[in-house]
Design a protein around this motif. Structure first.
Motif, PDB file in Angstrom:
ATOM      1  N   HIS A  20       0.921  -1.262  -0.002  1.00  0.00           N
ATOM      2  CA  HIS A  20      -0.013   0.031   0.108  1.00  0.00           C
ATOM      3  C   HIS A  20       0.979   1.066  -0.109  1.00  0.00           C
ATOM      4  CE1 HIS A  20      -3.456   2.268   0.561  1.00  0.00           C
ATOM      5  NE2 HIS A  20      -2.858   3.201   1.294  1.00  0.00           N
ATOM      6  N   ILE A  21       0.286   2.386  -0.826  1.00  0.00           N
ATOM      7  CA  ILE A  21       0.998   3.557  -0.753  1.00  0.00           C
ATOM      8  C   ILE A  21       0.251   4.817  -0.276  1.00  0.00           C
ATOM      9  CG2 ILE A  21       2.392   5.054  -2.308  1.00  0.00           C
ATOM     10  CD1 ILE A  21       2.546   2.356  -4.363  1.00  0.00           C
ATOM     11  N   ASP A  22       0.700   5.608   0.695  1.00  0.00           N
ATOM     12  CA  ASP A  22       0.077   6.707   0.875  1.00  0.00           C
ATOM     13  C   ASP A  22       0.695   7.749   0.277  1.00  0.00           C
ATOM     14  OD1 ASP A  22      -1.801   5.832   2.826  1.00  0.00           O
ATOM     15  OD2 ASP A  22      -0.558   6.241   4.556  1.00  0.00           O
TER      16      ASP A  22
ATOM     17  N   TYR B 268       5.715   9.785  -1.243  1.00  0.00           N
ATOM     18  CA  TYR B 268       5.191   8.566  -1.224  1.00  0.00           C
ATOM     19  C   TYR B 268       5.705   7.797  -0.153  1.00  0.00           C
ATOM     20  CZ  TYR B 268       5.273  10.247  -6.119  1.00  0.00           C
ATOM     21  OH  TYR B 268       4.902  10.818  -7.354  1.00  0.00           O
ATOM     22  N   ILE B 269       4.691   7.258   0.768  1.00  0.00           N
ATOM     23  CA  ILE B 269       5.035   6.423   1.683  1.00  0.00           C
ATOM     24  C   ILE B 269       4.669   5.173   1.853  1.00  0.00           C
ATOM     25  CG2 ILE B 269       5.221   6.405   4.305  1.00  0.00           C
ATOM     26  CD1 ILE B 269       5.128   9.327   4.643  1.00  0.00           C
ATOM     27  N   THR B 270       5.319   3.986   1.817  1.00  0.00           N
ATOM     28  CA  THR B 270       4.752   2.635   1.721  1.00  0.00           C
ATOM     29  C   THR B 270       4.291   2.349   3.263  1.00  0.00           C
ATOM     30  OG1 THR B 270       6.773   1.445   2.407  1.00  0.00           O
ATOM     31  CG2 THR B 270       6.437   2.209   0.040  1.00  0.00           C
ATOM     32  N   ASP B 271       3.552   1.191   3.111  1.00  0.00           N
ATOM     33  CA  ASP B 271       3.074   0.649   4.322  1.00  0.00           C
ATOM     34  C   ASP B 271       4.234   0.044   5.264  1.00  0.00           C
ATOM     35  OD1 ASP B 271       3.551  -1.650   2.615  1.00  0.00           O
ATOM     36  OD2 ASP B 271       1.617  -2.535   2.937  1.00  0.00           O
ATOM     37  N   THR B 272       5.232  -0.067   4.761  1.00  0.00           N
ATOM     38  CA  THR B 272       6.612  -0.594   5.647  1.00  0.00           C
ATOM     39  C   THR B 272       7.521   0.696   5.974  1.00  0.00           C
ATOM     40  OG1 THR B 272       7.795  -0.760   3.553  1.00  0.00           O
ATOM     41  CG2 THR B 272       6.912  -2.731   4.431  1.00  0.00           C
ATOM     42  N   ASP B 273       6.702   1.816   5.809  1.00  0.00           N
ATOM     43  CA  ASP B 273       7.525   3.246   6.175  1.00  0.00           C
ATOM     44  C   ASP B 273       8.660   3.685   5.332  1.00  0.00           C
ATOM     45  OD1 ASP B 273       7.248   5.638   7.637  1.00  0.00           O
ATOM     46  OD2 ASP B 273       8.846   5.146   9.021  1.00  0.00           O
ATOM     47  N   GLU B 274       8.710   2.978   4.281  1.00  0.00           N
ATOM     48  CA  GLU B 274       9.826   3.471   3.021  1.00  0.00           C
ATOM     49  C   GLU B 274       9.346   5.022   2.617  1.00  0.00           C
ATOM     50  OE1 GLU B 274      12.843   2.419   2.325  1.00  0.00           O
ATOM     51  OE2 GLU B 274      12.559   1.029   4.086  1.00  0.00           O
ATOM     52  N   ARG B 275      10.044   5.952   2.542  1.00  0.00           N
ATOM     53  CA  ARG B 275       9.704   7.337   1.914  1.00  0.00           C
ATOM     54  C   ARG B 275      10.368   7.670   0.967  1.00  0.00           C
ATOM     55  NH1 ARG B 275       9.882  10.056   8.069  1.00  0.00           N
ATOM     56  NH2 ARG B 275       9.076   8.149   9.258  1.00  0.00           N
ATOM     57  N   PHE B 276       9.495   8.075  -0.070  1.00  0.00           N
ATOM     58  CA  PHE B 276      10.252   8.683  -1.331  1.00  0.00           C
ATOM     59  C   PHE B 276       9.568   9.988  -1.592  1.00  0.00           C
ATOM     60  CE2 PHE B 276       9.903   4.048  -1.391  1.00  0.00           C
ATOM     61  CZ  PHE B 276      11.070   3.741  -1.656  1.00  0.00           C
TER      62      PHE B 276
END
Length: 199
Positions: free
Chosen positions: A3-5, A174-182
């Protein structure tokens, strides 16, 4: 399923330059997206950023050059100094929030249509008719521009709080559900690589 916020601003040229590449990455990896339009100027104020018009001239000039170069690389039309920027981002953001809740059109295309209207078509995205045209183009009922304004305002404010808490400080973010941030349209390839397990 990943998932991506997606924190974005309807006023951001880099959100425009992102096009619909995020959506292509999401389809590739079976990822879902939650779209979170934000008040970018308020986010800058909350996270130590400076709005572009208040930056030193050397920073403003580099920004203009970089926008021109990035647009050329992507083959996209871009007006570096659009006539209706900055404008009030709230009406288009509220309409987007209503579309995400109640509509059945293409949300990724809607982000792009709104930002393209500002940065390529030189239109005022605070204008109701411009917003409605974008909604229709992307398969939504234009009446969504006039609905749920209170809920839109509440969600818009909540998105700002969510962005601050999640560690976002610009757009697109962009932030993934594993808290990787771009951060930035030029990091979509890195997001793709991360979802592929390469990063």
């Amino acid at each position: 399923m990943p998932h991506i916020d997606y924190y974005f601003s309807v006023l951001s040229p880099n959100t425009y330059l992102a096009g619909t590449r995020l959506e292509a990455v999401a389809v590739k990896h079976g990822a879902t997206i939650t779209y979170k339009p934000i008040d970018l100027m308020a986010l800058f104020a909350r996270t130590g950023g400076t709005p572009p018009p208040q930056r030193h001239e050397s920073r403003q000039e580099l920004r203009r050059q970089e926008l021109r170069r990035q647009a050329a690389k992507l083959g996209m039309k871009l007006k570096v100094n659009p006539p209706h920027w900055p404008t009030n981002p709230a009406p288009a953001s509220y309409a987007f929030i209503a579309a995400q809740k109640n509509g059945d059109g293409n949300l990724g295309a809607l982000v792009h249509a709104i930002t393209r209207s500002c940065w390529a078509d030189k239109l005022d995205i605070a204008d109701d008719e411009v917003i409605k045209d974008c909604l229709v183009e992307c398969g939504f009922d234009p009446a969504l521009a006039d609905s749920g304004l209170l809920e839109g305002a509440e969600t818009y404010a909540k998105n700002l709080e969510d962005a601050v808490m999640a560690g976002a400080f610009g757009a697109p973010f962009y932030i993934t559900d594993t808290d990787e941030r771009f951060w930035g349209q030029d990091r979509i390839e890195d997001l793709d690589a991360h979802l592929s397990g390469a990063l």
